[in-house]
Design a protein around this motif. Structure first.
Motif: not given
Length: 221
Positions: A184-205
């Protein structure tokens, strides 16, 4: 002519587990085989369809089965692709014994609960399998020069699919919601998803979901 049983060797859990073993060996210590198998188990456990049709224990059983066949010299018809992959994974050890060893590791790790994402974050291959629509959307954002924002790219995709867009939009929306719930937060998405989905963020979703929901309410309600 290739045997109709070749898919047992070249697709499904046997091929995937050998690919993971090769990936770990190629990493020269950067990756852990136990962690990669734990990710594999988590991915299967998270999918009701996968867990019903081919649970982790089935993958372990297939490895043992092929190991038994190798020990009896009964795998003469195995595809060369499988033999090459097994040779790379085993790297000089007895191939049959390697299959039994790998099966044992899978079986032991499957006894534990799947690891939490805070304990073992997703890596590239897991994200690609868990979120194929969001991963594929990266190319849409990159290739569409007229898309200045996530919403613009979503609208362009909707326009290309409309009026048959509900079928394609449903898995998109489901993945976006799932990503927000799991991370749900940017830190968790950065740790798990950002390396594969570079545009991802809570706001983008949320922007993606708002655009999809708006279209469905306007055009399909």
């Amino acid at each position: 002519m290739q045997s109709h049983t070749s898919a047992l060797f070249t697709a499904g859990p046997v091929a995937h587990l050998l690919d993971l073993a090769i990936r770990v060996r190629a990493s020269q210590g950067a990756l852990s085989l136990d962690d990669e198998i734990r990710r594999y188990g988590r991915l299967v456990a998270d999918s009701g369809t996968a867990n019903r049709t081919c649970p982790v224990r089935t993958g372990a059983a297939l490895l043992d089965f092929l190991g038994d066949l190798l020990e009896r010299d009964a795998l003469d018809g195995a595809p060369q692709e499988f033999r090459a992959k097994l040779s790379t994974a085993a790297e000089g050890t007895d191939p049959a014994q390697y299959l039994h060893t790998l099966a044992g590791i899978v079986r032991v790790l499957d006894r534990d609960l799947p690891p939490e994402y805070t304990e073992l974050p997703m890596n590239t291959w897991e994200v690609g399998l868990a979120f194929p629509c969001l991963t594929g959307f990266t190319a849409q954002l990159t290739d569409d020069l007229d898309s200045a924002t996530v919403a613009d790219a979503v609208r362009a995709l909707i326009a290309a699919e409309h009026p048959f867009c509900p079928d394609s939009l449903a898995p998109w929306a489901a993945e976006a919601h799932r990503a927000l719930v799991l991370f749900p937060d940017a830190a968790a998405q950065r740790e798990n998803l950002l390396h594969t989905i570079p545009w991802i963020s809570p706001d983008a979703l949320r922007e993606l979901l708002h655009t999809v929901d708006g279209h469905m309410l306007r055009e399909h309600a």
